[in-house]
Scaffold this motif. Structure first.
Motif, PDB file in Angstrom:
ATOM      1  N   MET A 128      27.826  44.487  37.828  1.00 42.30           N
ATOM      2  CA  MET A 128      27.768  45.005  36.461  1.00 42.30           C
ATOM      3  C   MET A 128      28.562  44.097  35.518  1.00 42.30           C
ATOM      4  O   MET A 128      29.470  43.366  35.920  1.00 42.30           O
ATOM      5  CB  MET A 128      28.309  46.424  36.392  1.00 42.30           C
ATOM      6  CG  MET A 128      29.806  46.580  36.554  1.00 42.30           C
ATOM      7  SD  MET A 128      30.284  48.315  36.317  1.00 42.30           S
ATOM      8  CE  MET A 128      32.050  48.212  36.620  1.00 42.30           C
ATOM      9  N   GLY A 129      28.198  44.139  34.263  1.00 38.86           N
ATOM     10  CA  GLY A 129      28.883  43.340  33.248  1.00 38.86           C
ATOM     11  C   GLY A 129      28.509  43.822  31.871  1.00 38.86           C
ATOM     12  O   GLY A 129      27.724  44.772  31.721  1.00 38.86           O
ATOM     13  N   SER A 130      29.054  43.190  30.865  1.00 35.83           N
ATOM     14  CA  SER A 130      28.830  43.656  29.494  1.00 35.83           C
ATOM     15  C   SER A 130      29.095  42.524  28.514  1.00 35.83           C
ATOM     16  O   SER A 130      29.867  41.615  28.789  1.00 35.83           O
ATOM     17  CB  SER A 130      29.762  44.837  29.181  1.00 35.83           C
ATOM     18  OG  SER A 130      29.601  45.291  27.846  1.00 35.83           O
ATOM     19  N   GLY A 163      25.345  49.749  36.963  1.00 35.91           N
ATOM     20  CA  GLY A 163      26.518  50.147  36.202  1.00 35.91           C
ATOM     21  C   GLY A 163      26.628  49.587  34.812  1.00 35.91           C
ATOM     22  O   GLY A 163      27.734  49.493  34.283  1.00 35.91           O
ATOM     23  N   GLY A 164      25.522  49.224  34.175  1.00 41.32           N
ATOM     24  CA  GLY A 164      25.603  48.662  32.830  1.00 41.32           C
ATOM     25  C   GLY A 164      26.265  49.595  31.836  1.00 41.32           C
ATOM     26  O   GLY A 164      27.086  49.178  31.024  1.00 41.32           O
ATOM     27  N   ALA A 165      25.909  50.878  31.905  1.00 40.23           N
ATOM     28  CA  ALA A 165      26.510  51.854  30.997  1.00 40.23           C
ATOM     29  C   ALA A 165      28.002  52.004  31.266  1.00 40.23           C
ATOM     30  O   ALA A 165      28.816  52.086  30.338  1.00 40.23           O
ATOM     31  CB  ALA A 165      25.808  53.201  31.134  1.00 40.23           C
ATOM     32  N   GLU A 166      28.361  52.016  32.549  1.00 41.39           N
ATOM     33  CA  GLU A 166      29.766  52.121  32.909  1.00 41.39           C
ATOM     34  C   GLU A 166      30.547  50.907  32.425  1.00 41.39           C
ATOM     35  O   GLU A 166      31.668  51.021  31.925  1.00 41.39           O
ATOM     36  CB  GLU A 166      29.918  52.267  34.422  1.00 41.39           C
ATOM     37  CG  GLU A 166      29.489  53.610  34.966  1.00 41.39           C
ATOM     38  CD  GLU A 166      27.982  53.730  35.173  1.00 41.39           C
ATOM     39  OE1 GLU A 166      27.252  52.777  34.810  1.00 41.39           O
ATOM     40  OE2 GLU A 166      27.540  54.759  35.697  1.00 41.39           O
ATOM     41  N   ALA A 167      29.956  49.732  32.551  1.00 41.46           N
ATOM     42  CA  ALA A 167      30.641  48.501  32.145  1.00 41.46           C
ATOM     43  C   ALA A 167      30.924  48.491  30.654  1.00 41.46           C
ATOM     44  O   ALA A 167      32.032  48.148  30.215  1.00 41.46           O
ATOM     45  CB  ALA A 167      29.802  47.282  32.531  1.00 41.46           C
ATOM     46  N   ILE A 226      31.623  39.959  30.025  1.00 40.06           N
ATOM     47  CA  ILE A 226      32.776  40.752  30.431  1.00 40.06           C
ATOM     48  C   ILE A 226      32.542  41.312  31.839  1.00 40.06           C
ATOM     49  O   ILE A 226      31.509  41.916  32.116  1.00 40.06           O
ATOM     50  CB  ILE A 226      32.993  41.930  29.448  1.00 40.06           C
ATOM     51  CG1 ILE A 226      33.420  41.407  28.069  1.00 40.06           C
ATOM     52  CG2 ILE A 226      34.009  42.931  29.998  1.00 40.06           C
ATOM     53  CD1 ILE A 226      34.827  40.873  27.999  1.00 40.06           C
ATOM     54  N   GLY A 227      33.507  41.079  32.729  1.00 38.70           N
ATOM     55  CA  GLY A 227      33.501  41.728  34.029  1.00 38.70           C
ATOM     56  C   GLY A 227      32.783  41.018  35.148  1.00 38.70           C
ATOM     57  O   GLY A 227      32.793  41.494  36.284  1.00 38.70           O
ATOM     58  N   VAL A 228      32.164  39.882  34.884  1.00 43.54           N
ATOM     59  CA  VAL A 228      31.416  39.185  35.921  1.00 43.54           C
ATOM     60  C   VAL A 228      32.328  38.300  36.766  1.00 43.54           C
ATOM     61  O   VAL A 228      32.155  38.179  37.975  1.00 43.54           O
ATOM     62  CB  VAL A 228      30.284  38.347  35.291  1.00 43.54           C
ATOM     63  CG1 VAL A 228      29.554  37.528  36.346  1.00 43.54           C
ATOM     64  CG2 VAL A 228      29.304  39.269  34.561  1.00 43.54           C
ATOM     65  N   GLU A 229      33.301  37.678  36.127  1.00 46.55           N
ATOM     66  CA  GLU A 229      34.282  36.847  36.817  1.00 46.55           C
ATOM     67  C   GLU A 229      35.668  37.478  36.655  1.00 46.55           C
ATOM     68  O   GLU A 229      35.873  38.379  35.842  1.00 46.55           O
ATOM     69  CB  GLU A 229      34.280  35.424  36.248  1.00 46.55           C
ATOM     70  CG  GLU A 229      32.936  34.729  36.303  1.00 46.55           C
ATOM     71  CD  GLU A 229      32.535  34.328  37.705  1.00 46.55           C
ATOM     72  OE1 GLU A 229      33.430  34.334  38.596  1.00 46.55           O
ATOM     73  OE2 GLU A 229      31.353  34.005  37.930  1.00 46.55           O
ATOM     74  N   ALA A 230      36.625  36.959  37.421  1.00 45.28           N
ATOM     75  CA  ALA A 230      37.982  37.513  37.371  1.00 45.28           C
ATOM     76  C   ALA A 230      38.634  37.296  36.017  1.00 45.28           C
ATOM     77  O   ALA A 230      39.539  38.043  35.632  1.00 45.28           O
ATOM     78  CB  ALA A 230      38.840  36.900  38.472  1.00 45.28           C
ATOM     79  N   ASP A 231      38.203  36.290  35.277  1.00 44.47           N
ATOM     80  CA  ASP A 231      38.759  36.030  33.952  1.00 44.47           C
ATOM     81  C   ASP A 231      37.632  35.620  33.030  1.00 44.47           C
ATOM     82  O   ASP A 231      36.543  35.221  33.472  1.00 44.47           O
ATOM     83  CB  ASP A 231      39.817  34.926  34.020  1.00 44.47           C
ATOM     84  CG  ASP A 231      40.781  34.979  32.831  1.00 44.47           C
ATOM     85  OD1 ASP A 231      40.626  35.897  31.983  1.00 44.47           O
ATOM     86  OD2 ASP A 231      41.672  34.123  32.747  1.00 44.47           O
ATOM     87  N   VAL A 232      37.871  35.720  31.745  1.00 46.00           N
ATOM     88  CA  VAL A 232      36.878  35.348  30.753  1.00 46.00           C
ATOM     89  C   VAL A 232      37.579  34.749  29.549  1.00 46.00           C
ATOM     90  O   VAL A 232      38.747  35.086  29.264  1.00 46.00           O
ATOM     91  CB  VAL A 232      36.040  36.578  30.323  1.00 46.00           C
ATOM     92  CG1 VAL A 232      36.868  37.536  29.467  1.00 46.00           C
ATOM     93  CG2 VAL A 232      34.769  36.172  29.593  1.00 46.00           C
ATOM     94  N   VAL A 233      36.904  33.850  28.863  1.00 51.13           N
ATOM     95  CA  VAL A 233      37.452  33.227  27.659  1.00 51.13           C
ATOM     96  C   VAL A 233      36.653  33.720  26.456  1.00 51.13           C
ATOM     97  O   VAL A 233      35.496  33.329  26.269  1.00 51.13           O
ATOM     98  CB  VAL A 233      37.391  31.696  27.735  1.00 51.13           C
ATOM     99  CG1 VAL A 233      37.949  31.081  26.442  1.00 51.13           C
ATOM    100  CG2 VAL A 233      38.160  31.183  28.951  1.00 51.13           C
TER     101      VAL A 233
END
Length: 256
Positions: A100-102, A47-51, A170-177
């Motif tokens: 997936m992530g970005s 899902g890289g493109a989707e992410a 982006i999108g790998v964990e529930a939150d990001v800094v």
């Protein structure tokens, strides 16, 4: 491009490259609002493109909804959190998208002469001022961490196997800094947002040369940078946004 008068001219270009089967990069801009954003879906993950598409869509939707107000750093942080949540929740709903992530790198070019930059991952934003090219973002990657710790002299000296290994995405964990930083704009600046498909193929000295020669024509510069990456191997998707000042841009005088 957006209709109406803008202080900045923006153009983008993207190519799947010569090796990948899908283009997992996503780019978007809005000249009138001074917004530019680029995301690079995590290569080799489902899902890289989707992410990347979700991240860009959530980012733009949030900032375009702030109507009639001067965007501030907290707006960019909130947009990054919404982008992260959109990707994270989608990966939890669909087992086929797990993992997936970005990356995400974005600029907000304000009318008062201030640039707000946000980034997560290893996509970058550069500024050309005069003949000097400076990277305004800090990679969230294993190689960058090794450089910062003094384990290697530069990222180019690190093992190829470590390229693309991110310490934040982006999108790998529930939150990001996200990193969010403010800079002063100046007339005749040129800015470049890019995925690592460009920087892995084209040295910064060559990027600077292209922006010096062609920065005044953003579409030509964007297409030329992508062509350079393809000509030199094109082993990854390559995407860029070039942002060039118009003569009417205000000189930044203070931050905050």
């Amino acid at each position: 491009m957006s209709e109406g008068k803008a202080n900045w001219r923006m153009a983008m270009a993207s190519h799947v490259g010569l090796v990948r089967l899908r283009n997992e990069d996503c780019v978007a801009f809005n000249e009138k609002r001074g917004l530019a954003v680029l995301a690079d879906g995590m290569g080799g993950h489902a899902g890289g493109a989707e992410a990347s598409q979700m991240a860009v869509s959530a980012w733009m939707e949030r900032l375009l909804a702030v109507d009639g107000e001067m965007l501030v750093e907290d707006d960019l942080r909130h947009a990054a959190h919404l982008a992260n949540r959109a990707v994270f929740m989608a990966s939890r709903r669909d087992p086929g998208l797990r993992g997936m992530g970005s990356t995400l790198v974005a600029g907000c070019f304000r009318a008062d002469g201030v640039l707000l930059v946000a980034n997560v991952g290893d996509s970058r934003l550069y500024r050309l001022r005069g003949d000097d090219l400076e990277c305004l973002t800090h990679d969230h990657s294993v190689l960058r961490a090794q450089c910062d710790a003094g384990m290697i002299g530069s990222a180019s000296e690190g093992p190829v196997a470590l390229r693309g290994l991110l310490t934040r995405a982006i999108g790998v964990e529930a939150d990001v800094v996200p990193d969010v930083t403010a800079f002063l704009l100046a007339p005749n600046d040129h800015y470049l947002l890019c995925s690592d498909g460009l920087t892995d193929m084209v040295p910064e000295v060559d990027i600077a040369e292209v922006l010096v020669m062609l920065g005044g024509s953003p579409q030509v510069a964007a297409e030329h940078l992508v062509d350079l990456a393809i000509d030199r191997g094109g082993v990854d998707n390559v995407s860029v946004i070039v942002v060039s000042s118009c003569t009417s841009v205000r000189l930044g005088t203070e931050l905050g």
